[in-house]
Scaffold this motif. Structure first.
Motif, short mmCIF file in Angstrom:
data_model
loop_
_atom_site.label_atom_id
_atom_site.label_comp_id
_atom_site.label_asym_id
_atom_site.label_seq_id
_atom_site.Cartn_x
_atom_site.Cartn_y
_atom_site.Cartn_z
N ILE A 472 43.37 33.72 37.86
CA ILE A 472 44.35 34.67 38.38
C ILE A 472 45.27 33.91 39.33
CG2 ILE A 472 44.73 36.79 39.68
CD1 ILE A 472 41.83 37.59 39.00
N THR A 475 51.58 35.49 43.29
CA THR A 475 52.65 35.05 44.19
C THR A 475 53.10 36.25 45.04
OG1 THR A 475 53.41 33.39 42.61
CG2 THR A 475 54.92 33.99 44.38
N GLY A 489 53.93 38.82 42.07
CA GLY A 489 53.86 38.25 40.72
C GLY A 489 52.41 37.91 40.40
N ILE A 490 51.90 38.48 39.32
CA ILE A 490 50.48 38.29 38.97
C ILE A 490 50.38 37.75 37.55
CG2 ILE A 490 48.22 39.37 38.76
CD1 ILE A 490 49.20 41.58 40.65
N ILE A 491 49.72 36.62 37.41
CA ILE A 491 49.46 36.04 36.09
C ILE A 491 47.96 35.96 35.89
CG2 ILE A 491 49.71 33.98 34.63
CD1 ILE A 491 52.26 33.33 36.18
N LEU A 492 47.48 36.52 34.80
CA LEU A 492 46.06 36.49 34.48
C LEU A 492 45.87 35.78 33.15
CD1 LEU A 492 46.82 39.68 35.59
CD2 LEU A 492 44.34 39.57 35.91
N GLU A 493 45.06 34.72 33.14
CA GLU A 493 44.82 33.94 31.93
C GLU A 493 43.34 33.95 31.57
OE1 GLU A 493 46.93 32.65 29.99
OE2 GLU A 493 48.79 32.50 31.15
N HIS A 500 43.03 43.31 33.77
CA HIS A 500 44.39 43.17 34.29
C HIS A 500 44.75 44.34 35.20
CE1 HIS A 500 45.87 40.15 31.03
NE2 HIS A 500 44.56 40.09 31.17
N ARG A 504 45.56 44.32 39.28
CA ARG A 504 46.86 44.75 39.82
C ARG A 504 46.69 45.87 40.84
NH1 ARG A 504 48.42 43.92 34.20
NH2 ARG A 504 49.78 42.08 34.09
#
Length: 553
Positions: A472, A475, A489-493, A500, A504
């Motif tokens: 995760i 930003t 800003g959230i990026i989940l890989e 997700h 959030r």
């Protein structure tokens, strides 16, 4: 000043930095002299291959040689016992830390030269060719190569003579009464060394748990030749590329049964070329390119492939996955003329299953006599001890269970002292009182892409964490008064969709609780990180790697 025999300050020590307690990455340093003024020689400088599950992204693993690098002016040379990767694979990579001469017999030197060339070290590293049965003097060490048999040309045991006694370092070996390529073991010389007196035998332990004898290449030749004659469709044989005798057997069997030989895999081409250049394989049958084999009837083709251990980038695994120009299918047969190296069981069996899925018949040592080991079983170990009659036995080249089995055998043979050591333990070799006198840092170095990095940096561990639970990345945007100025800003890989939304929601709630007057940027970063990670764990049962960055506008 020369070392004197009666100098009480002189010591003879063995320092393994690889290969003691593991199979692979062999690196043994011998030192002679007083504690503050030792001269060193290195026997072998090998690698382990990275495994995706344990060390993702790591191609090669080699010993951390910082201890010797700090003393490189006293390192007199590296002597290679033979050309297997776990004995020479690190030479070109670690030589810049040592800058000492490298000594090897012609075939081994030819393969080392190729590695030095790839590393752009030709003309810098001094590679000196020593003839079989050759001798050399390095400071207080008088070194003699003694021919032995193994699964590669020109294997050597090394007799290391010093004023304090002689050490016989076997390297990898077996006793093959009928080798297909190369000469028989020089049994007479081993017996003569025993008559002269041997202080210590530092010996291969790989097959110390195996009863009997390892078997002869001549027997494999007979059975493989017969087996190949019974198969109708295309044949692919996979074997260790370095086993020149096996390659010779397979190619000649193909010729006998009117099949064209196709070399598949870079290592196959390199080994065959090196063997020819150094006087081996002079009557090796002609080979054809795999493109030309497409136009030949299936029963007239034999592919000789790399990949017997399931290495993902080698030829056979790529063929099985449909990623290679060579195609196999129903009616074709793959012969595994190799052993399963401990730790490689899963990728090898996965390869077997992939081949079966595309309709290929798989034959291995479970079905036919198609392989013999290159290492001594218990009867051969017993013979070596009876020839050499050492005062001290030091098992190396084996996992802990192999070393202990070897030690028990040596004790049963009445060797006066038996010592098992681990990487980094410095062993003082003295009659009747060999003892560990020091502990030296013995970490590992990883070849990560094209960069050498210390294992202690933990890159592989971090990649394993990423592979297990993803990542995760968040930003946060704050204004100059420490207030939230924009949506995060959230990026989940690498995690399922239900996670997700939970993450959030948790981040939004953490931001709602943020008090710009009481909580500074660091407080906010940590509260958001914990909230996101806890939400993922609650929704999924796993804790992803979580990173939070703050941008001020």
């Amino acid at each position: 000043m020369p070392h004197k025999i009666n100098d009480d300050d002189n010591e003879l020590v063995l320092l393994p930095l690889g290969g003691a307690g593991e199979i692979g990455m062999n690196f043994n340093a011998y030192g002679f002299g007083p504690d503050d003024d030792r001269k060193w020689i290195i026997v072998d400088c090998g690698v382990l291959f990275g495994r995706e599950g344990a060390t993702p992204g790591v191609d090669l693993i080699m010993p951390d040689i910082s201890f010797l690098a700090e003393r490189r002016d006293d390192v007199l040379g590296i002597i290679a016992t033979h050309a297997h990767e776990d004995h020479i694979g690190a030479i070109a990579l670690l030589w810049p830390m040592l800058k000492c001469p490298v000594y090897a017999t012609p075939f081994t030197a030819r393969l080392i030269e190729g590695k030095l060339d790839e590393a752009e070290l030709i003309g810098k590293a001094k590679l000196k060719v020593v003839p079989p049965h050759g001798k050399l003097s390095l400071g207080p060490f008088e070194i003699e190569l003694v021919s032995i048999t193994h699964s590669i040309p020109e294997p050597n045991a090394i007799a290391i003579k010093t004023p304090l006694g002689t050490v016989v370092h076997t390297g990898d070996w077996k006793i093959d009464p009928d080798p297909v390529v190369g000469k028989k073991a020089d049994i007479g010389r081993f017996k003569a060394l025993g008559d002269e007196g041997v202080l210590a035998l530092v010996c291969d332990s790989t097959n110390a748990l195996v009863k009997g004898r390892s078997g002869s290449e001549a027997e494999v030749k007979k059975h493989l030749t017969e087996l190949i004659g019974t198969i109708k469709g295309r044949i692919a044989v996979t074997a260790f590329a370095s086993n020149v005798a096996r390659l010779d057997t397979i190619a000649k069997a193909a010729k006998m049964h009117k099949r064209h030989v196709v070399l598949v895999g870079r290592a196959m081409h390199k080994i065959v070329q090196a063997a020819k250049e150094t006087g081996y394989l002079q009557d090796f049958p002609p080979t054809i390119d795999f493109e030309d084999a497409e136009d030949i009837a299936p029963h007239k083709v034999l592919y000789l492939c790399t990949g017997s251990q399931g290495e993902p980038r080698a030829a056979l695994p790529r063929i099985a996955s449909g990623e290679h120009a060579v195609k196999l299918g129903p009616g074709d047969t793959v012969i595994f003329s190799s052993r399963v190296i401990p730790g490689n069981e899963l990728p090898i069996f996965e390869l077997h299953n992939k081949l079966a899925t595309i309709g290929v018949e798989v034959l291995s040592t479970e079905d036919h006599f198609v392989h013999v080991s290159g290492h001594p079983a218990r009867d051969e170990l017993t013979e070596m001890y009876r020839w050499v009659r050492p005062k001290i036995a030091v098992p190396v080249h084996g996992e802990t269970r192999h070393l202990h089995a070897h030690a028990a055998l040596a004790k049963s043979l009445q060797v006066p002292q038996v010592v098992t050591i681990e990487n980094g333990q410095m062993l003082k070799l003295a009659p009747g009182k060999a003892s560990v006198i020091d502990e030296t840092p013995s970490g590992r170095i990883h070849l990560d892409g094209t960069v050498l990095v210390a294992e202690g940096l933990g890159l592989a561990r971090k990649r394993r964490a990423l592979g297990f639970a993803g990542m995760i990345a968040i930003t946060l945007v704050l204004d100059e008064k420490n207030r939230v100025a924009a949506d995060p800003g959230i990026i989940l890989e690498g995690m399922p969709e239900p996670v997700h939304e939970a993450v959030r929601t948790a981040v939004d709630k953490a931001l709602d609780r943020h008090n710009p007057r009481k909580n500074d940027e660091g407080d906010l970063r940590e509260s958001v990180r914990r909230a996101a990670r806890r939400a993922a764990e609650d929704a999924w049962g796993k804790k992803p790697v979580t990173r939070v960055e703050v941008v001020t506008v």
